[in-house]
Design a protein around this motif. Structure first.
Motif, PDB file in Angstrom:
ATOM      1  N   ASP A  92      -3.734  11.450  -1.242  1.00  0.00           N
ATOM      2  CA  ASP A  92      -2.750  12.377  -1.809  1.00  0.00           C
ATOM      3  C   ASP A  92      -1.909  13.046  -0.739  1.00  0.00           C
ATOM      4  O   ASP A  92      -0.810  13.520  -1.013  1.00  0.00           O
ATOM      5  N   GLY A  93      -2.431  13.146   0.468  1.00  0.00           N
ATOM      6  CA  GLY A  93      -1.782  13.924   1.512  1.00  0.00           C
ATOM      7  C   GLY A  93      -2.155  15.385   1.342  1.00  0.00           C
ATOM      8  O   GLY A  93      -3.010  15.745   0.540  1.00  0.00           O
ATOM      9  N   ASP A  94      -1.513  16.219   2.113  1.00  0.00           N
ATOM     10  CA  ASP A  94      -1.754  17.655   2.049  1.00  0.00           C
ATOM     11  C   ASP A  94      -0.426  18.328   2.372  1.00  0.00           C
ATOM     12  O   ASP A  94       0.530  17.666   2.765  1.00  0.00           O
ATOM     13  N   VAL A  95      -0.382  19.625   2.245  1.00  0.00           N
ATOM     14  CA  VAL A  95       0.853  20.348   2.551  1.00  0.00           C
ATOM     15  C   VAL A  95       1.269  19.993   3.976  1.00  0.00           C
ATOM     16  O   VAL A  95       0.504  20.196   4.925  1.00  0.00           O
ATOM     17  N   GLY A  96       2.441  19.421   4.110  1.00  0.00           N
ATOM     18  CA  GLY A  96       2.965  19.072   5.423  1.00  0.00           C
ATOM     19  C   GLY A  96       2.455  17.776   6.018  1.00  0.00           C
ATOM     20  O   GLY A  96       2.815  17.433   7.141  1.00  0.00           O
ATOM     21  N   SER A  97       1.606  17.048   5.295  1.00  0.00           N
ATOM     22  CA  SER A  97       1.128  15.768   5.831  1.00  0.00           C
ATOM     23  C   SER A  97       1.226  14.676   4.772  1.00  0.00           C
ATOM     24  O   SER A  97       0.879  14.884   3.616  1.00  0.00           O
ATOM     25  N   GLU A  98       1.692  13.546   5.224  1.00  0.00           N
ATOM     26  CA  GLU A  98       1.896  12.392   4.356  1.00  0.00           C
ATOM     27  C   GLU A  98       0.545  11.728   4.050  1.00  0.00           C
ATOM     28  O   GLU A  98      -0.301  11.600   4.920  1.00  0.00           O
ATOM     29  N   GLY A  99       0.370  11.307   2.821  1.00  0.00           N
ATOM     30  CA  GLY A  99      -0.842  10.599   2.425  1.00  0.00           C
ATOM     31  C   GLY A  99      -0.570   9.131   2.187  1.00  0.00           C
ATOM     32  O   GLY A  99       0.555   8.645   2.296  1.00  0.00           O
ATOM     33  N   GLY A 100      -1.633   8.429   1.836  1.00  0.00           N
ATOM     34  CA  GLY A 100      -1.531   6.999   1.615  1.00  0.00           C
ATOM     35  C   GLY A 100      -0.610   6.612   0.473  1.00  0.00           C
ATOM     36  O   GLY A 100       0.055   5.579   0.532  1.00  0.00           O
ATOM     37  N   ILE A 101      -0.534   7.444  -0.553  1.00  0.00           N
ATOM     38  CA  ILE A 101       0.357   7.125  -1.676  1.00  0.00           C
ATOM     39  C   ILE A 101       1.807   7.139  -1.197  1.00  0.00           C
ATOM     40  O   ILE A 101       2.587   6.232  -1.532  1.00  0.00           O
ATOM     41  N   GLU A 102       2.172   8.130  -0.396  1.00  0.00           N
ATOM     42  CA  GLU A 102       3.538   8.173   0.140  1.00  0.00           C
ATOM     43  C   GLU A 102       3.806   6.967   1.040  1.00  0.00           C
ATOM     44  O   GLU A 102       4.901   6.391   1.006  1.00  0.00           O
ATOM     45  N   ARG A 103       2.817   6.587   1.849  1.00  0.00           N
ATOM     46  CA  ARG A 103       2.999   5.424   2.708  1.00  0.00           C
ATOM     47  C   ARG A 103       3.108   4.144   1.882  1.00  0.00           C
ATOM     48  O   ARG A 103       3.843   3.225   2.237  1.00  0.00           O
ATOM     49  N   TRP A 104       2.387   4.078   0.743  1.00  0.00           N
ATOM     50  CA  TRP A 104       2.512   2.899  -0.121  1.00  0.00           C
ATOM     51  C   TRP A 104       3.903   2.864  -0.753  1.00  0.00           C
ATOM     52  O   TRP A 104       4.519   1.799  -0.865  1.00  0.00           O
ATOM     53  N   LEU A 105       4.420   4.014  -1.136  1.00  0.00           N
ATOM     54  CA  LEU A 105       5.779   4.061  -1.678  1.00  0.00           C
ATOM     55  C   LEU A 105       6.812   3.653  -0.621  1.00  0.00           C
ATOM     56  O   LEU A 105       7.829   3.048  -0.951  1.00  0.00           O
ATOM     57  N   LYS A 106       6.527   3.951   0.627  1.00  0.00           N
ATOM     58  CA  LYS A 106       7.396   3.498   1.716  1.00  0.00           C
ATOM     59  C   LYS A 106       7.408   1.972   1.763  1.00  0.00           C
ATOM     60  O   LYS A 106       8.449   1.349   1.987  1.00  0.00           O
ATOM     61  N   LEU A 107       6.251   1.362   1.528  1.00  0.00           N
ATOM     62  CA  LEU A 107       6.166  -0.095   1.478  1.00  0.00           C
ATOM     63  C   LEU A 107       6.986  -0.637   0.316  1.00  0.00           C
ATOM     64  O   LEU A 107       7.804  -1.545   0.494  1.00  0.00           O
ATOM     65  N   THR A 108       6.779  -0.081  -0.874  1.00  0.00           N
ATOM     66  CA  THR A 108       7.499  -0.620  -2.037  1.00  0.00           C
ATOM     67  C   THR A 108       9.002  -0.397  -1.905  1.00  0.00           C
ATOM     68  O   THR A 108       9.787  -1.278  -2.275  1.00  0.00           O
ATOM     69  N   GLU A 109       9.403   0.752  -1.375  1.00  0.00           N
ATOM     70  CA  GLU A 109      10.832   1.000  -1.128  1.00  0.00           C
ATOM     71  C   GLU A 109      11.385  -0.008  -0.138  1.00  0.00           C
ATOM     72  O   GLU A 109      12.475  -0.551  -0.330  1.00  0.00           O
ATOM     73  N   GLY A 110      10.638  -0.233   0.942  1.00  0.00           N
ATOM     74  CA  GLY A 110      11.070  -1.193   1.956  1.00  0.00           C
ATOM     75  C   GLY A 110      11.180  -2.605   1.426  1.00  0.00           C
ATOM     76  O   GLY A 110      11.928  -3.424   1.962  1.00  0.00           O
ATOM     77  N   LEU A 111      10.427  -2.882   0.373  1.00  0.00           N
ATOM     78  CA  LEU A 111      10.507  -4.198  -0.268  1.00  0.00           C
ATOM     79  C   LEU A 111      11.615  -4.256  -1.313  1.00  0.00           C
ATOM     80  O   LEU A 111      11.807  -5.281  -1.959  1.00  0.00           O
ATOM     81  N   GLY A 112      12.328  -3.136  -1.489  1.00  0.00           N
ATOM     82  CA  GLY A 112      13.466  -3.123  -2.397  1.00  0.00           C
ATOM     83  C   GLY A 112      13.179  -2.628  -3.796  1.00  0.00           C
ATOM     84  O   GLY A 112      14.003  -2.797  -4.701  1.00  0.00           O
ATOM     85  N   LEU A 113      12.025  -2.003  -4.017  1.00  0.00           N
ATOM     86  CA  LEU A 113      11.693  -1.476  -5.340  1.00  0.00           C
ATOM     87  C   LEU A 113      12.079  -0.005  -5.431  1.00  0.00           C
ATOM     88  O   LEU A 113      11.938   0.742  -4.458  1.00  0.00           O
ATOM     89  N   ASP A 114      12.530   0.411  -6.591  1.00  0.00           N
ATOM     90  CA  ASP A 114      12.884   1.796  -6.839  1.00  0.00           C
ATOM     91  C   ASP A 114      11.607   2.624  -6.989  1.00  0.00           C
ATOM     92  O   ASP A 114      10.731   2.278  -7.800  1.00  0.00           O
ATOM     93  N   SER A 115      11.496   3.706  -6.227  1.00  0.00           N
ATOM     94  CA  SER A 115      10.263   4.510  -6.244  1.00  0.00           C
ATOM     95  C   SER A 115       9.964   5.095  -7.616  1.00  0.00           C
ATOM     96  O   SER A 115       8.799   5.166  -8.024  1.00  0.00           O
ATOM     97  N   ALA A 116      10.986   5.532  -8.333  1.00  0.00           N
ATOM     98  CA  ALA A 116      10.750   6.097  -9.667  1.00  0.00           C
ATOM     99  C   ALA A 116      10.140   5.037 -10.591  1.00  0.00           C
ATOM    100  O   ALA A 116       9.232   5.333 -11.377  1.00  0.00           O
ATOM    101  N   TYR A 117      10.632   3.817 -10.480  1.00  0.00           N
ATOM    102  CA  TYR A 117      10.078   2.724 -11.286  1.00  0.00           C
ATOM    103  C   TYR A 117       8.625   2.447 -10.895  1.00  0.00           C
ATOM    104  O   TYR A 117       7.750   2.302 -11.755  1.00  0.00           O
ATOM    105  N   VAL A 118       8.359   2.392  -9.596  1.00  0.00           N
ATOM    106  CA  VAL A 118       7.001   2.139  -9.121  1.00  0.00           C
ATOM    107  C   VAL A 118       6.069   3.233  -9.626  1.00  0.00           C
ATOM    108  O   VAL A 118       5.010   2.958 -10.195  1.00  0.00           O
TER     109      VAL A 118
END
Length: 195
Positions: A92-118
């Motif tokens: 989940d991350g914490d206040v001021g720190s990125e978690g695995g879910i955000e890093r996974w969204l970075k992957l899906t965004e980088g692959l061209g997927l819309d984050s809201a859709y994901v």
């Protein structure tokens, strides 16, 4: 000492034997050996197939903190809950720190997927939803020991992550080191979790 049992025909005498048996199972049966992962890591998938994998895997990644909250809820012992709590923060991350879910969204965004859709999870396969929800139910309904043991796959994850990072960077021109940050971070987190 009473022998430990991991199956009807396997009895182990100590923790070292148990770990060796588990590592053998991982070496012979972990999902990195599945033909799909060989295709993914070997550059044999097209971009749409890699996107579909990342989209469906997001549902699992985003559910890990829910599963771990269920595991925590199984224990009256404060020390056990505190030991397990970092797993929720890792994803989940914490206040001021990125978690695995955000890093996974970075992957899906980088692959061209819309984050809201994901994040909506509307595009995932019904089988994915079923399997992930069954995992949460398993951790809720089985013994606390089984709930914790379900995370022992972390013993084998670092090798998978190394294989995935190198294979995907080598074989896909649409993958770059920045979008692989989820896996890089898990190289350190998974061994800690397994311990």
């Amino acid at each position: 000492m009473t022998a430990l049992s991991i199956g009807p025909d396997v009895r182990l005498n100590d923790a070292a034997e148990l770990e060796a048996a588990l590592r053998h199972i991982g070496a012979t049966r972990y999902h990195n050996l599945h033909p799909f992962h060989k295709l993914l890591h070997g550059g044999k998938l097209n971009k749409g197939q890699v996107q579909a994998w990342a989209l469906n895997r997001y549902y699992y990644q985003s559910t890990i903190p829910l599963k771990d909250a269920v595991v925590i809820s199984r224990f009256r012992d404060r020390a056990t809950r505190m030991e397990w709590r970092h797993r929720i923060e890792d994803h989940d991350g914490d206040v001021g720190s990125e978690g695995g879910i955000e890093r996974w969204l970075k992957l899906t965004e980088g692959l061209g997927l819309d984050s809201a859709y994901v994040e909506s999870t509307e595009g995932i396969l019904p089988a994915t939803r079923f399997a992930v929800e069954a995992y949460v139910h398993f951790c809720r309904d089985r013994s606390p020991l089984e709930a914790i043991a379900s995370s022992l796959t972390e013993l084998f994850a670092p090798n998978l992550h190394e294989e995935r990072i190198s294979g995907m960077l080598q074989h896909y021109d649409f993958v770059n080191p920045d979008i692989m940050s989820y896996f890089k971070r898990r190289l350190a987190q998974a061994p800690r979790d397994a311990n």
